[in-house]
Write a protein that holds these residues in place. Structure first.
Motif, PDB file in Angstrom:
ATOM      1  N   PRO A  49       0.823  -1.213   0.000  1.00  0.00           N
ATOM      2  CA  PRO A  49       0.000   0.000   0.000  1.00  0.00           C
ATOM      3  C   PRO A  49       0.854   1.258   0.000  1.00  0.00           C
ATOM      4  O   PRO A  49       1.996   1.254   0.465  1.00  0.00           O
ATOM      5  CB  PRO A  49      -0.801  -0.109   1.306  1.00  0.00           C
ATOM      6  CG  PRO A  49      -0.783  -1.563   1.640  1.00  0.00           C
ATOM      7  CD  PRO A  49       0.552  -2.070   1.149  1.00  0.00           C
ATOM      8  N   ILE A  50       0.287   2.318  -0.513  1.00  0.00           N
ATOM      9  CA  ILE A  50       0.930   3.634  -0.474  1.00  0.00           C
ATOM     10  C   ILE A  50       0.537   4.257   0.860  1.00  0.00           C
ATOM     11  O   ILE A  50      -0.563   4.791   1.004  1.00  0.00           O
ATOM     12  CB  ILE A  50       0.461   4.527  -1.645  1.00  0.00           C
ATOM     13  CG1 ILE A  50       0.730   3.855  -2.981  1.00  0.00           C
ATOM     14  CG2 ILE A  50       1.120   5.894  -1.565  1.00  0.00           C
ATOM     15  CD1 ILE A  50       0.060   4.540  -4.158  1.00  0.00           C
ATOM     16  N   GLY A  51       1.372   4.131   1.846  1.00  0.00           N
ATOM     17  CA  GLY A  51       1.070   4.673   3.172  1.00  0.00           C
ATOM     18  C   GLY A  51       0.110   3.790   3.949  1.00  0.00           C
ATOM     19  O   GLY A  51      -0.262   2.697   3.527  1.00  0.00           O
ATOM     20  N   ASP A  52      -0.285   4.299   5.098  1.00  0.00           N
ATOM     21  CA  ASP A  52      -1.199   3.582   5.986  1.00  0.00           C
ATOM     22  C   ASP A  52      -2.643   3.884   5.603  1.00  0.00           C
ATOM     23  O   ASP A  52      -2.921   4.885   4.922  1.00  0.00           O
ATOM     24  CB  ASP A  52      -0.965   4.025   7.439  1.00  0.00           C
ATOM     25  CG  ASP A  52       0.404   3.594   7.956  1.00  0.00           C
ATOM     26  OD1 ASP A  52       0.844   2.485   7.577  1.00  0.00           O
ATOM     27  OD2 ASP A  52       1.022   4.367   8.709  1.00  0.00           O
ATOM     28  N   PRO A  53      -3.593   3.050   6.084  1.00  0.00           N
ATOM     29  CA  PRO A  53      -4.999   3.362   5.854  1.00  0.00           C
ATOM     30  C   PRO A  53      -5.353   4.740   6.429  1.00  0.00           C
ATOM     31  O   PRO A  53      -4.775   5.168   7.436  1.00  0.00           O
ATOM     32  CB  PRO A  53      -5.740   2.257   6.598  1.00  0.00           C
ATOM     33  CG  PRO A  53      -4.779   1.115   6.632  1.00  0.00           C
ATOM     34  CD  PRO A  53      -3.422   1.767   6.775  1.00  0.00           C
ATOM     35  N   ILE A  54      -6.285   5.403   5.789  1.00  0.00           N
ATOM     36  CA  ILE A  54      -6.723   6.747   6.176  1.00  0.00           C
ATOM     37  C   ILE A  54      -8.181   6.650   6.610  1.00  0.00           C
ATOM     38  O   ILE A  54      -8.988   6.001   5.940  1.00  0.00           O
ATOM     39  CB  ILE A  54      -6.578   7.723   4.986  1.00  0.00           C
ATOM     40  CG1 ILE A  54      -5.105   7.799   4.567  1.00  0.00           C
ATOM     41  CG2 ILE A  54      -7.134   9.101   5.331  1.00  0.00           C
ATOM     42  CD1 ILE A  54      -4.885   8.429   3.206  1.00  0.00           C
TER      43      ILE A  54
END
Length: 120
Positions: free
Chosen positions: A90-95
């Motif tokens: 994933p691109i970064g953590d969940p938002i």
């Protein structure tokens, strides 16, 4: 007017189909090749479909950074496990911008940003 499909020129049809069929869960509605070797695949069962095109004579430009496709998932945790098994980071953590929604982004095999959304 009705929105029919969104088109993406792909680098590798098989890798793209594995992503959109296997990860996203879209079924192939029709797939065909032209005499010139260009291959088309239409995916999705709803009103709007995704059209993937592989043209061996065309160089593929990277999709724009400000463009993404969004897909709803029932469980972001289950999806994250599946992504990890497939080697997709994933691109970064969940938002979670509010209590009703969470999402995360990944890149498809062609560099297109794909958003997976879970409505809580």
């Amino acid at each position: 007017m009705k929105f029919c499909w969104s088109t993406l020129y792909v680098k590798d049809m098989e890798k793209s189909l594995r992503f959109y069929e296997g990860i996203v869960g879209l079924g192939i509605q029709r797939r065909f090749k032209t005499d010139a070797g260009t291959e088309f695949a239409f995916l999705g069962s709803g009103e709007t479909q995704i059209e993937l095109i592989f043209d061996p004579s065309r160089s593929i430009a990277a999709p724009g950074e400000d463009i993404s496709w969004g897909f709803e998932t029932e469980s972001l945790e289950a999806l994250q496990s599946e992504l990890q098994e497939e080697g997709i980071t994933p691109i970064g953590d969940p938002i979670q911008p509010n209590p009703q929604i969470r999402f995360l982004f990944v890149l498809d095999p062609n560099g297109l940003k794909v958003q997976f959304v879970e409505f809580l």
